[in-house]
Design a protein around this motif. Structure first.
Motif, short mmCIF file in Angstrom:
data_model
loop_
_atom_site.label_atom_id
_atom_site.label_comp_id
_atom_site.label_asym_id
_atom_site.label_seq_id
_atom_site.Cartn_x
_atom_site.Cartn_y
_atom_site.Cartn_z
N LEU A 215 1.04 -1.35 -0.11
CA LEU A 215 -0.06 -0.15 0.20
C LEU A 215 0.90 1.30 0.14
N GLY A 216 1.73 1.27 0.67
CA GLY A 216 2.98 2.30 0.73
C GLY A 216 3.34 2.79 -0.29
N ASP A 217 3.38 1.91 -1.60
CA ASP A 217 4.13 2.17 -2.68
C ASP A 217 3.32 2.89 -3.78
N ILE A 218 2.01 2.86 -3.48
CA ILE A 218 0.92 3.43 -4.25
C ILE A 218 0.04 4.50 -3.86
N VAL A 219 0.45 5.22 -2.44
CA VAL A 219 -0.17 6.09 -2.09
C VAL A 219 0.64 7.63 -2.12
N THR A 220 0.32 8.63 -2.14
CA THR A 220 1.09 9.84 -2.00
C THR A 220 1.07 10.38 -0.78
N HIS A 221 0.05 9.85 0.40
CA HIS A 221 -0.04 10.46 1.51
C HIS A 221 -0.86 9.45 2.66
N CYS A 222 0.03 9.18 3.72
CA CYS A 222 -0.49 8.11 4.47
C CYS A 222 0.12 8.53 5.99
N ASP A 223 -0.93 9.39 6.71
CA ASP A 223 -0.39 9.82 8.04
C ASP A 223 -1.62 9.85 8.97
N ARG A 224 -1.53 9.94 10.28
CA ARG A 224 -2.68 10.04 11.22
C ARG A 224 -2.94 11.43 11.24
N GLY A 225 -4.23 11.38 11.71
CA GLY A 225 -4.79 12.71 11.67
C GLY A 225 -4.46 13.50 12.68
N LEU A 226 -5.15 14.79 13.09
CA LEU A 226 -4.87 15.34 14.26
C LEU A 226 -6.06 15.61 15.28
N GLN A 227 -5.77 16.07 16.41
CA GLN A 227 -6.89 16.12 17.56
C GLN A 227 -7.65 17.37 17.36
N PRO A 228 -8.69 17.65 16.78
CA PRO A 228 -9.32 18.73 16.41
C PRO A 228 -9.73 19.62 17.52
N GLN A 229 -10.09 20.69 17.33
CA GLN A 229 -11.00 21.65 18.44
C GLN A 229 -12.35 21.80 17.90
N TYR A 230 -13.31 20.79 18.32
CA TYR A 230 -14.47 20.80 17.50
C TYR A 230 -15.14 21.99 17.60
N ASP A 231 -16.14 22.35 16.76
CA ASP A 231 -16.66 23.67 16.62
C ASP A 231 -18.15 23.37 15.88
N GLU A 232 -19.17 23.30 17.00
CA GLU A 232 -20.76 22.79 16.57
C GLU A 232 -21.04 23.83 15.20
N GLU A 233 -20.32 25.15 15.17
CA GLU A 233 -20.98 25.79 13.99
C GLU A 233 -19.98 25.93 12.84
N GLY A 234 -18.98 25.01 12.80
CA GLY A 234 -17.88 25.01 11.80
C GLY A 234 -18.49 24.39 10.59
N ASP A 235 -17.61 24.59 9.44
CA ASP A 235 -18.07 24.16 8.08
C ASP A 235 -17.54 22.59 7.74
N VAL A 236 -16.31 22.35 8.39
CA VAL A 236 -15.71 21.15 7.98
C VAL A 236 -15.90 19.90 8.56
N ILE A 237 -16.22 18.90 8.23
CA ILE A 237 -16.74 17.66 8.89
C ILE A 237 -15.53 16.87 9.25
N VAL A 238 -15.47 16.41 10.52
CA VAL A 238 -14.36 15.45 10.94
C VAL A 238 -14.81 14.16 11.28
N VAL A 239 -13.97 13.43 10.85
CA VAL A 239 -14.34 11.87 10.66
C VAL A 239 -13.20 11.26 11.81
N ASN A 240 -13.96 10.52 12.76
CA ASN A 240 -13.23 9.96 13.59
C ASN A 240 -13.41 8.38 13.96
N THR A 241 -13.01 7.83 15.11
CA THR A 241 -13.02 6.25 15.01
C THR A 241 -14.37 5.74 15.02
N LYS A 242 -15.35 6.53 15.56
CA LYS A 242 -16.74 6.24 15.56
C LYS A 242 -17.48 6.24 14.26
#
Length: 242
Positions: A215-242
């Motif tokens: 898999l590592g040979d055919i991807v351009t990016h493979c990193d873990r995400g960051l811990q976001p500061q959640y914002d109920e009024e934000g526009d960007v969707i956050v995908v977490n383990t749930k």
């Protein structure tokens, strides 16, 4: 009911992890024998009964199998005949008005739980039967579409395995096997599970397809995400383990 009493097939035995939103999750469902289900008749449920999450989460799901049993981590509900449509009830319990009520009654320090007396206190609006019927119709439609989706997914998986030529590959775990020290040293692993023969059989089968790459040979990016500061009024969707 102990894990040692589970069987390969039989009566479905639902645990906390199986309680989804409206529908029970069939992934990793356990089974018990017919005799064990009859011996534990008090917790044996039927089609149309409801299961509540008792430990760790607020959730309610309707039983859509002919018969099942439940673990001590969930609450089983059987309705009085004609009191309320079970499909309407499970939909209500999963909306904000139901979830918030159950959340209010959850208590505990380390792991929150819902007691049987508190579960009985949740207030249910008994709306007209025609409206309850419409809710049931929607859920039944969802059940049908989910069944169609599961069937199509199974066909897609069957097609993929057939194309790879590994549809008959035996990937069952082996109880006894051994590994040389040099092999463990090269893998930099000492856990026995890593060296299960079924993994070697799987890798060998994939490599024999003729064009396998890591898999590592055919991807351009493979990193873990960051811990976001959640914002109920934000526009960007956050995908977490749930």
């Amino acid at each position: 009911i102990l894990a040692s009493e589970y069987t390969e097939s039989g009566v479905p035995f639902y645990r906390s992890s199986n309680v989804g939103e409206i529908l029970l999750k069939e992934e990793n469902v356990a089974f018990i024998s017919d005799a064990k289900d009859k011996a534990e008749a008090k917790t044996s449920l039927r089609y149309g009964d409801i299961v509540l999450g008792k430990t760790g989460k607020e959730a309610a799901a309707i039983v859509t199998v002919e018969r099942c049993n439940i673990s001590q981590d969930v609450i089983g509900i059987r309705l009085k005949e004609g009191a309320v449509n079970p499909f309407f009830l499970v939909a209500f319990l999963n909306c904000d008005l139901g979830i918030l009520q159950m959340r209010r009654w959850f208590q505990g320090q380390v792991q929150m739980h819902l007691t049987l007396p508190d579960a009985r206190r949740v207030l249910i609006p008994i709306l007209p039967a025609t409206f309850q019927g419409k809710v049931e119709e929607k859920i039944r439609c969802a059940l049908q579409r989910k069944g169609d989706s599961d069937a199509l997914y199974a066909k897609a998986e069957e097609l993929l395995l057939s194309e790879l030529g590994i549809e008959d590959l035996d990937l069952s775990p082996t109880l006894f096997y051994e590994c040389g020290f040099s092999e463990a040293q090269q893998a930099t692993r000492l856990d026995a599970e890593f060296f299960q023969p079924m993994y070697y059989a799987l890798i060998d089968a994939i490599q024999k397809t003729g064009n396998a790459r890591q898999l590592g040979d055919i991807v351009t990016h493979c990193d873990r995400g960051l811990q976001p500061q959640y914002d109920e009024e934000g526009d960007v969707i956050v995908v977490n383990t749930k």
